[in-house]
Design a protein around this motif. Structure first.
Motif, PDB file in Angstrom:
ATOM      1  N   GLU A   1       0.828  -1.210   0.000  1.00 37.38           N
ATOM      2  CA  GLU A   1       0.000   0.000   0.000  1.00 37.38           C
ATOM      3  C   GLU A   1       0.860   1.256   0.000  1.00 37.38           C
ATOM      4  O   GLU A   1       2.021   1.239   0.419  1.00 37.38           O
ATOM      5  N   GLN A   2       0.259   2.365  -0.446  1.00 38.07           N
ATOM      6  CA  GLN A   2       0.887   3.680  -0.390  1.00 38.07           C
ATOM      7  C   GLN A   2      -0.006   4.615   0.421  1.00 38.07           C
ATOM      8  O   GLN A   2      -1.215   4.675   0.190  1.00 38.07           O
ATOM      9  N   HIS A   3       0.593   5.329   1.359  1.00 39.17           N
ATOM     10  CA  HIS A   3      -0.158   6.261   2.196  1.00 39.17           C
ATOM     11  C   HIS A   3       0.685   7.487   2.480  1.00 39.17           C
ATOM     12  O   HIS A   3       1.910   7.486   2.285  1.00 39.17           O
TER      13      HIS A   3
END
Length: 452
Positions: A381-383
């Protein structure tokens, strides 16, 4: 009959493979027996809960953990010794031959040393063939748990000391000779200024600091003779222990010693009252330059109280309370399977629930640059926020140069400065926000519905 020589328990640094629990090796043998030893798996290290009285931890011990992972192996003598264990009586010779050539060939990701961390978030991750990943559990936890505990205690003492010099004096009180080395390093990276441990100073470049024992004073006919002999032997770096007989009288004598001494040390009694009395004597003798060092089973609370009361103490030596972390001597650090063969794995035991899949941790800041909360997400994931885990070992090889002690120390200082003020207090609440991504929550629910 020849006497049996003593058995040394010091491990061979080139044969650390059996420095583990028996069940790690029996599981390795079992995975091999059922053909699962080569299945790729991911395990993660995290802390279940903070020790009482803590609002954060300082992650430490990575350099030694990485170095040992790269060097894990079994000696021929150890392999032969394992053949005699009843648990392995049914194992084929191929299992033992495999141990002789076994090396860690997986990946190891971790949060940098000196980072402030919190329970429930991934601190390190191992991805490797299942048997290898199982093999390293005990060693990794032993490498990271104790050092994190001591570094966390040291950071609290640094806060309490308000910029005063801090010296690590714990080797004689540690739980075994190696503890002194580990504690000296952990304390220094958390902000201490020196150590009395000679080998730690030599190997790690930590400033060495030490004074004398009461036995030195007792060995001479008079205290004056003891002081003068020491000052002549170590001119320019003399700290005199002045509480063997009468502390205030010792201060009067220390002020007159030639060559001039640099500091005096108080190791007993009412340190507040004595430090004030000693300061007055030294100043009255025209020696305001002599520093006062205090020691004697000190911890962060005592140091905080002394300085809050205005005690004129310039430096503190801290030993027992630091090296044992006496008020919180254990850490609930664990190593849990999160992924195997491409499928998420969870644990549903009461109070021990885990989240599946390999993870990344994203740290966020508020408008003032202070840490405002961490998000634990899947590794893919990217956050928003700073991703904390990075690769240190890939395919069994070092992936990037490790930071120096000074770089780790600088990182720790910046990390502590970025904590919200409430968490830096000695009685700070354990309320730093940790959240899990929607995808992780969804994955966990799906496995729970399937009965894990």
């Amino acid at each position: 009959m020849e006497p049996v020589p003593p058995v040394s328990l010091w491990p061979d640094p080139n044969a650390l493979g059996p420095v583990t629990d028996l069940y790690q090796l029996t599981m390795m043998a079992g995975y091999r027996a059922v053909g699962m030893d080569g299945v790729e798996a991911s395990f993660e290290v995290f802390v279940r809960r903070l020790p009482p009285g803590r609002s954060y931890l300082v992650f430490a011990g990575l350099e030694q953990a990485v170095g040992d992972l790269l060097n894990l192996r079994f000696s021929a003598e150890q392999v032969e010794g394992l053949r005699a264990f009843p648990a392995f009586s049914g194992m084929p010779s191929a299992f033992f031959e495999g141990l002789a050539s076994l090396r860690f060939g997986g990946d190891f990701w971790a949060i940098p040393e000196g980072t402030v961390v919190f329970p429930g978030e991934t601190l390190a991750r191992v991805t490797a063939p299942l048997a290898q990943a199982q093999w390293v559990e005990t060693f990794l936890l032993a490498s990271l748990s104790y050092t994190t505990l001591v570094a966390s205690k040291a950071a609290r003492i640094v806060t309490a000391a308000r910029g005063r010099t801090l010296l690590e004096f714990g080797a004689r009180r540690g739980h075994g000779p190696q503890a002194g080395l580990l504690a000296a390093r952990a304390a220094y990276l958390a902000g201490f200024h020196g150590t009395s441990h000679v080998e730690a100073a030599r190997r790690l470049g930590i400033p060495a600091s030490g004074t004398m024992a009461h036995s030195w004073i007792q060995s001479f006919p008079t205290e004056e003779e003891a002081f003068e002999a020491y000052a002549r032997t170590f001119p320019g770096s003399t700290t005199l222990l002045i509480d063997t007989y009468d502390t205030l009288e010792g201060a009067r004598k220390a002020a007159l010693v030639r060559p001039h001494v640099q500091a005096v040390r108080l190791d007993s009694g009412d340190l507040d009252a004595l430090s004030r009395g000693v300061r007055g004597i030294l100043d009255g003798a025209g020696r305001p330059d002599i520093r006062i060092v205090a020691s004697g089973d000190l911890d962060e609370f005592q140091i905080d109280r002394l300085l809050a009361a205005g005690a004129p103490i310039d430096a503190f030596g801290v030993g027992t309370e630091l090296i044992t972390s006496r008020d919180a001597p254990a850490l609930s650090m664990v190593y849990k399977l999160v992924e195997s063969g491409g499928h998420g794995r969870i644990k549903l035991s009461p109070g021990k629930k885990t989240y599946p899949m390999a993870k990344q941790v994203f740290r966020r800041r508020d408008a003032d640059g202070l840490y405002s909360g961490d998000l634990v997400a899947r590794a893919d994931e990217q956050h928003d926020g700073e991703p904390l885990l990075s690769p240190l070992i890939l395919g069994g090889r070092l992936a990037a140069p490790l930071p120096t002690m000074e770089q780790i120390r600088d990182r720790c200082a910046r990390q502590l400065a970025a904590l919200p003020p409430r968490l830096r207090r000695l009685d700070g609440p354990a309320d730093y926000p940790i959240a899990y991504s929607d995808i992780l929550e969804r994955d966990a629910r799906a496995l729970m519905e399937q009965g894990a």
